[in-house]
Design a protein around this motif. Sequence first.
Motif, mmCIF file in Angstrom:
data_model
loop_
_atom_site.group_PDB
_atom_site.id
_atom_site.type_symbol
_atom_site.label_atom_id
_atom_site.label_comp_id
_atom_site.label_asym_id
_atom_site.label_seq_id
_atom_site.Cartn_x
_atom_site.Cartn_y
_atom_site.Cartn_z
ATOM 1 N N THR A 3 22.215 100.639 -163.573
ATOM 2 C CA THR A 3 21.474 101.594 -162.753
ATOM 3 C C THR A 3 22.243 102.915 -162.678
ATOM 4 O O THR A 3 23.448 102.965 -162.950
ATOM 5 N N SER A 4 21.536 103.984 -162.277
ATOM 6 C CA SER A 4 22.199 105.277 -162.127
ATOM 7 C C SER A 4 23.312 105.193 -161.092
ATOM 8 O O SER A 4 24.376 105.807 -161.248
ATOM 9 N N ARG A 5 23.080 104.425 -160.048
ATOM 10 C CA ARG A 5 24.096 104.298 -159.006
ATOM 11 C C ARG A 5 25.345 103.598 -159.543
ATOM 12 O O ARG A 5 26.477 104.033 -159.296
ATOM 13 N N GLU A 6 25.140 102.527 -160.294
ATOM 14 C CA GLU A 6 26.278 101.800 -160.869
ATOM 15 C C GLU A 6 27.038 102.682 -161.851
ATOM 16 O O GLU A 6 28.274 102.672 -161.879
ATOM 17 N N LEU A 7 26.293 103.445 -162.646
ATOM 18 C CA LEU A 7 26.944 104.334 -163.603
ATOM 19 C C LEU A 7 27.748 105.410 -162.872
ATOM 20 O O LEU A 7 28.895 105.708 -163.253
ATOM 21 N N ALA A 8 27.171 105.988 -161.809
ATOM 22 C CA ALA A 8 27.884 107.012 -161.040
ATOM 23 C C ALA A 8 29.168 106.442 -160.441
ATOM 24 O O ALA A 8 30.221 107.093 -160.460
ATOM 25 N N HIS A 9 29.109 105.224 -159.935
ATOM 26 C CA HIS A 9 30.298 104.596 -159.360
ATOM 27 C C HIS A 9 31.366 104.370 -160.427
ATOM 28 O O HIS A 9 32.559 104.609 -160.183
ATOM 29 N N VAL A 108 30.606 123.067 -152.734
ATOM 30 C CA VAL A 108 29.348 122.875 -152.000
ATOM 31 C C VAL A 108 28.897 124.149 -151.308
ATOM 32 O O VAL A 108 27.700 124.332 -151.043
ATOM 33 N N GLU A 109 29.802 125.060 -151.046
ATOM 34 C CA GLU A 109 29.430 126.293 -150.357
ATOM 35 C C GLU A 109 28.564 127.218 -151.204
ATOM 36 O O GLU A 109 27.981 128.166 -150.685
ATOM 37 N N ARG A 110 28.442 126.948 -152.514
ATOM 38 C CA ARG A 110 27.566 127.779 -153.342
ATOM 39 C C ARG A 110 26.254 127.052 -153.649
ATOM 40 O O ARG A 110 25.411 127.549 -154.408
ATOM 41 N N ARG A 111 26.048 125.855 -153.076
ATOM 42 C CA ARG A 111 24.802 125.105 -153.301
ATOM 43 C C ARG A 111 23.675 125.626 -152.407
ATOM 44 O O ARG A 111 23.888 126.517 -151.598
ATOM 45 N N ASP A 112 22.464 125.055 -152.539
ATOM 46 C CA ASP A 112 21.294 125.664 -151.904
ATOM 47 C C ASP A 112 21.151 125.388 -150.408
ATOM 48 O O ASP A 112 21.208 126.298 -149.591
ATOM 49 N N PHE A 113 20.961 124.118 -150.025
ATOM 50 C CA PHE A 113 20.661 123.794 -148.639
ATOM 51 C C PHE A 113 21.684 122.801 -148.091
ATOM 52 O O PHE A 113 22.232 121.983 -148.838
ATOM 53 N N THR A 114 21.890 122.850 -146.792
ATOM 54 C CA THR A 114 22.936 122.018 -146.190
ATOM 55 C C THR A 114 22.715 120.537 -146.453
ATOM 56 O O THR A 114 23.674 119.799 -146.669
ATOM 57 N N VAL A 115 21.449 120.091 -146.446
ATOM 58 C CA VAL A 115 21.187 118.665 -146.648
ATOM 59 C C VAL A 115 21.483 118.236 -148.080
ATOM 60 O O VAL A 115 21.593 117.040 -148.361
ATOM 61 N N ASN A 116 21.608 119.227 -148.992
ATOM 62 C CA ASN A 116 21.952 118.933 -150.379
ATOM 63 C C ASN A 116 23.422 119.230 -150.666
ATOM 64 O O ASN A 116 23.860 119.145 -151.817
ATOM 65 N N GLY A 117 24.174 119.595 -149.634
ATOM 66 C CA GLY A 117 25.575 119.970 -149.820
ATOM 67 C C GLY A 117 26.556 118.927 -149.300
ATOM 68 O O GLY A 117 27.719 119.252 -149.034
ATOM 69 N N LEU A 118 26.099 117.695 -149.159
ATOM 70 C CA LEU A 118 26.943 116.616 -148.662
ATOM 71 C C LEU A 118 27.618 115.885 -149.810
ATOM 72 O O LEU A 118 27.059 115.751 -150.906
ATOM 73 N N LEU A 119 28.821 115.391 -149.557
ATOM 74 C CA LEU A 119 29.602 114.622 -150.529
ATOM 75 C C LEU A 119 29.895 113.248 -149.954
ATOM 76 O O LEU A 119 29.962 113.073 -148.734
ATOM 77 N N MET A 120 30.074 112.269 -150.839
ATOM 78 C CA MET A 120 30.354 110.914 -150.378
ATOM 79 C C MET A 120 31.340 110.237 -151.327
ATOM 80 O O MET A 120 31.209 110.351 -152.547
ATOM 81 N N ARG A 121 32.295 109.542 -150.754
ATOM 82 C CA ARG A 121 33.199 108.722 -151.566
ATOM 83 C C ARG A 121 32.455 107.461 -151.968
ATOM 84 O O ARG A 121 31.910 106.756 -151.120
ATOM 85 N N HIS A 122 32.427 107.203 -153.264
ATOM 86 C CA HIS A 122 31.586 106.122 -153.776
ATOM 87 C C HIS A 122 31.996 104.754 -153.278
ATOM 88 O O HIS A 122 31.174 103.848 -153.147
ATOM 89 N N ASP A 123 33.303 104.559 -153.021
ATOM 90 C CA ASP A 123 33.795 103.231 -152.671
ATOM 91 C C ASP A 123 33.721 102.943 -151.175
ATOM 92 O O ASP A 123 33.326 101.858 -150.754
ATOM 93 N N SER A 124 34.049 103.927 -150.349
ATOM 94 C CA SER A 124 34.090 103.695 -148.904
ATOM 95 C C SER A 124 32.840 104.160 -148.181
ATOM 96 O O SER A 124 32.589 103.758 -147.035
ATOM 97 N N GLY A 125 32.047 105.022 -148.816
ATOM 98 C CA GLY A 125 30.880 105.581 -148.139
ATOM 99 C C GLY A 125 31.220 106.706 -147.191
ATOM 100 O O GLY A 125 30.341 107.219 -146.488
ATOM 101 N N GLU A 126 32.482 107.131 -147.156
ATOM 102 C CA GLU A 126 32.884 108.234 -146.286
ATOM 103 C C GLU A 126 32.159 109.515 -146.717
ATOM 104 O O GLU A 126 32.118 109.853 -147.899
ATOM 105 N N VAL A 127 31.588 110.231 -145.737
ATOM 106 C CA VAL A 127 30.860 111.466 -146.018
ATOM 107 C C VAL A 127 31.754 112.663 -145.733
ATOM 108 O O VAL A 127 32.403 112.741 -144.686
ATOM 109 N N LEU A 128 31.782 113.592 -146.666
ATOM 110 C CA LEU A 128 32.502 114.847 -146.482
ATOM 111 C C LEU A 128 31.452 115.930 -146.272
ATOM 112 O O LEU A 128 30.630 116.192 -147.159
#
Length: 445
Positions: A3-9, A108-128
């Motif tokens: 899956t795309s998610r597995e590949l991203a991880h 992320v500060e050059r991206r479009d909208f705040t809801v699309n500017g979130l980051l996440m650690r793939h293993d822990s789920g921590e959101v930056l």
Amino acid sequence: MVTSRELAHSICEALRGRGHEALLVGGCVRDLLLGREASDYDVATDATPERVMALFPESIAVGAPFGVVVVPRDGATVEVATFRSDVGYSDGRHPDSVVYARTAKEDVERRDFTVNGLLMRHDSGEVLDFVGGQGDLKNRVIRAIGEPDRRFAEDKLRLMRAVRFAARFGFTIEAATLAAVRRHAPELTQVSAERLRDELTKLLAEGAARRGLELLEETGLLPVVLPEIAAMKGVEQPPQYHPEGDVWIHTRLMIEQLPRGASPTLAWGVLLHDVGKPSTFKSAKETGDRIRFDGHVDVGVPMAEAICRRLRFSNEDSQQILALVANHMRFKDVEQMKASTLKRFVRLPRFEEHLELHRLDCLSSHRNLASYRFVERVLRETPPGEIRPPRLLTGDDLQEMGYRPGPLFGQILRAVEDAQLEGQLGSHKDAEEYVRAKFGGGAKT
């Protein structure tokens, strides 16, 4: 299959194992936090495109000048983008130059909208969250990152994306962002036809088409991108057939019923089916009896063709959209059609889209589904072989009978098929006798 998610991880694991930062970013993080299944996964990293391609030999440099590499595997794909800062957007789409950034925050500060500017650690789920995206998700708000005017100047398509995201998620557009959309609406003409078409198609097919269309109108984008649809507003209809109201109301009611994942050609057919009504409107005073739109199909087809050409639809999609517009009024006559005419009608390519457009048309106006149910019954009770039977005669057969190729060939073959569809002919011999009786002997031109 992966899956795309597995590949991203796995990409994140590989990059981090080589000492690089790697985080899930953008829409996939937004969707995960909203409890939705993300369709696409993107990874942001401090590794350069060259480093990414060295680590993943199967990768494709689709946007290497802008720091973007696609990694495909077993049918799945993931975009891997290097942290970057963009410097200037002279063309309103592409950065004039790209400077790789050191941190995810800069990226992320050059991206479009705040809801699309979130980051996440793939293993822990921590959101930056460096842009306040989590708060805007909670408050159901679409807000530009930083200065809205700057974000929209960088890429004019973001004007459309603000509307589509707000409609898709049922969010509101934050006041300063909304004001900027309205200010920049005339600049939407700078966006390529293909990008506009694809964004409009997503808006129509993502399950929130009515809200999307209303937001396009409220923001001033609709008269820029689809002035023919904007012209529907206030065009009254005869209440005995359209108790719901004007053409604009009717069209919105129809597209509201399009499910998520609707066929793009059906969605566009629904949107454009009455596009000829504003220019053919005649009041009850003018006609002497009721409001009429005489010839609105004949006017609407070339208008729809011009829209398809302007938005650069493929020939195949254009043909289907135009067919939907051209045939939507024929359903009112189905119970009076000859068998041959009806059978030809229901074997139109992708007839299921014609039938569904008619159903939505009825449910959004008089709600009389008699013609719809009649056609459903015909399709259910008529064997496919009777709707599309094998030909009884060919051009070669006519030549053997003594007819010479020419315009009469088409007339004869059409007449034979009509008689066959009416149940009057059942064999090759019947067809030959029918032709001789109707068209005389051979040696014809």
